[in-house]
Design a protein around this motif. Sequence first.
Motif, short mmCIF file in Angstrom:
data_model
loop_
_atom_site.label_atom_id
_atom_site.label_comp_id
_atom_site.label_asym_id
_atom_site.label_seq_id
_atom_site.Cartn_x
_atom_site.Cartn_y
_atom_site.Cartn_z
N ASP A 8 -57.31 27.62 14.64
CA ASP A 8 -56.69 26.29 14.64
C ASP A 8 -56.32 25.81 16.04
OD1 ASP A 8 -56.83 26.31 11.85
OD2 ASP A 8 -54.88 27.31 11.67
N LEU A 9 -56.71 26.53 17.08
CA LEU A 9 -56.37 26.12 18.45
C LEU A 9 -57.12 24.84 18.81
CD1 LEU A 9 -54.78 27.11 20.98
CD2 LEU A 9 -56.96 28.01 21.81
N LYS A 10 -56.39 23.84 19.29
CA LYS A 10 -56.97 22.56 19.65
C LYS A 10 -57.16 22.49 21.17
CE LYS A 10 -54.65 20.18 15.81
NZ LYS A 10 -53.70 19.10 15.44
N LEU A 11 -57.97 21.54 21.58
CA LEU A 11 -58.21 21.37 23.01
C LEU A 11 -56.94 20.89 23.72
CD1 LEU A 11 -60.40 21.51 25.20
CD2 LEU A 11 -60.92 19.11 24.76
N SER A 12 -56.08 20.19 23.01
CA SER A 12 -54.83 19.69 23.59
C SER A 12 -53.79 20.79 23.77
CB SER A 12 -54.26 18.57 22.73
OG SER A 12 -54.03 19.02 21.41
N ASP A 13 -53.98 21.92 23.13
CA ASP A 13 -53.03 23.04 23.25
C ASP A 13 -53.33 23.80 24.54
OD1 ASP A 13 -52.04 22.32 20.76
OD2 ASP A 13 -53.36 23.72 19.69
N ARG A 14 -52.50 23.59 25.54
CA ARG A 14 -52.74 24.22 26.84
C ARG A 14 -52.08 25.59 26.97
NH1 ARG A 14 -57.05 22.43 27.72
NH2 ARG A 14 -56.89 23.64 29.64
N THR A 15 -51.26 25.95 25.99
CA THR A 15 -50.61 27.27 25.98
C THR A 15 -51.02 28.02 24.73
OG1 THR A 15 -48.71 26.40 27.20
CG2 THR A 15 -48.43 28.52 26.08
N TYR A 16 -51.45 29.25 24.90
CA TYR A 16 -51.87 30.09 23.77
C TYR A 16 -50.67 30.92 23.30
CZ TYR A 16 -54.74 33.18 20.91
OH TYR A 16 -55.28 33.87 19.85
N LYS A 17 -50.32 30.75 22.01
CA LYS A 17 -49.22 31.50 21.41
C LYS A 17 -49.78 32.33 20.26
CE LYS A 17 -45.81 27.94 22.52
NZ LYS A 17 -44.79 27.01 21.98
N CYS A 18 -49.52 33.66 20.31
CA CYS A 18 -50.05 34.56 19.29
C CYS A 18 -48.90 35.16 18.48
CB CYS A 18 -50.86 35.67 19.95
SG CYS A 18 -51.67 36.80 18.79
N SER A 19 -49.23 35.58 17.28
CA SER A 19 -48.22 36.20 16.41
C SER A 19 -47.71 37.52 16.96
CB SER A 19 -48.81 36.41 15.00
OG SER A 19 -49.97 37.23 15.08
N CYS A 20 -48.47 38.13 17.87
CA CYS A 20 -48.02 39.39 18.46
C CYS A 20 -46.94 39.18 19.53
CB CYS A 20 -49.20 40.14 19.06
SG CYS A 20 -49.92 39.35 20.52
N GLY A 21 -46.64 37.92 19.82
CA GLY A 21 -45.61 37.60 20.79
C GLY A 21 -46.13 37.17 22.14
N LEU A 22 -47.45 37.17 22.32
CA LEU A 22 -48.02 36.78 23.61
C LEU A 22 -47.97 35.26 23.78
CD1 LEU A 22 -49.61 37.62 26.19
CD2 LEU A 22 -51.70 37.17 24.88
#
Length: 388
Positions: free
Chosen positions: A353-367
């Motif tokens: 579901d990552l969009k091009l407008s999302d400039r920060t990557y947030k993962c469920s592992c906490g990263l």
Amino acid sequence: MKRAYKIEIKPTVEQKVKIHQTIGVCRFIYNFYIAHNKEVYEAEKLFISGMGFSKWLNNEFVPNNPNYSWIKDVSSKAVKQAIMNGDKAFTKFFKGEAGFPKFKKKNKQLVKAYFPKNNKTDWTLDRHRVKIPTLGWVRLKEFGYIPTGSKVTSGTLSKRANRYYVSILVEEYAKADDKKQPYTEGIGVDLGLKDFAVYSNGAVKKNINKTSRVRKLEKKLTREQRRLSRKYESLKKLQKIEKGEATRRNIQKQITKVQKLHQSLNNIRTDYINKAVSELIKQKPSFMTIEDLNVSGLMKNRHLAKAVQQQKFYEFRTKLTSKASIHGIEVRIVDRWYPSSKTCSACRAHNKDLKLSDRTYKCSCGLVIDRDLNASINLANAKEYKTA
């Protein structure tokens, strides 16, 4: 090992006339070959190769048409190379690698004149001058960085924005320390539009096109292009020949201004790419990984075409591959469909579901990490790739 150098030259008035004549004949021959092949194919469904056209031109066309004897006034090798360039263009067209060859227009396309080395005295290289076939000794505006005693095999003359250049192919002997074994870890390089490049070690190369210097030149280029357009419109309205001739001279001056601005912008971007490549090579990584970008596909997007063109991704890849091969560094090419941006660099989870407008990557592992930095780390850790 062969290496190419492009140097600006300072020809005399007589040499400039000869260069203009040679480039003009090469442009005419290239266009003539395309037009003649088109006529023959429409009439007889046949294709004439470059060698066949060259024989017909020298043995039949020029002897039977004295008005075209000026074709023989320039170097025959330069004319032959212009024909073979047209032959290559047709070959790419038949293979589906390019469109139908286009005619070269004066002051629009960059036309070059090729000169091989036929005699021992051809392409003799001194510190401050070079001996070019049919032109003689020509002074160099830049000198000192070509190794002395280099053997020149061939060269090409070109003109852009009232400046003259010579590109020479030189045979060099690799030194013993030219291919030292790299000793640092590999680097992933993620190319983009927001920033030119983001490296897996955290370094970022900013977008040179967003600097004030480039933006000022872009605005100036827009103004000069509008002035050129107005001059063309005024020429159409003029009725007197005297005023018309004066306007044509002013148009040529304005064309030169526009060409110089284009060249300045191109030089700034090319210099930025050269420095980016040199910085990467100096780090001596064990390998460098880049993505196989679909540049031609991105150029079809009218919203991104100009930005993609200004970034010069293909030129960066070409120069990076060439420099890396000289220094013994492996360049890895990852498939364009590799999900480098949507994969977590820590736990390898996939975020669809990552969009091009999302400039920060947030993962469920906490990263929580910058999107481009995450992509560059994934490129460095890629297991499936091909070598350049």
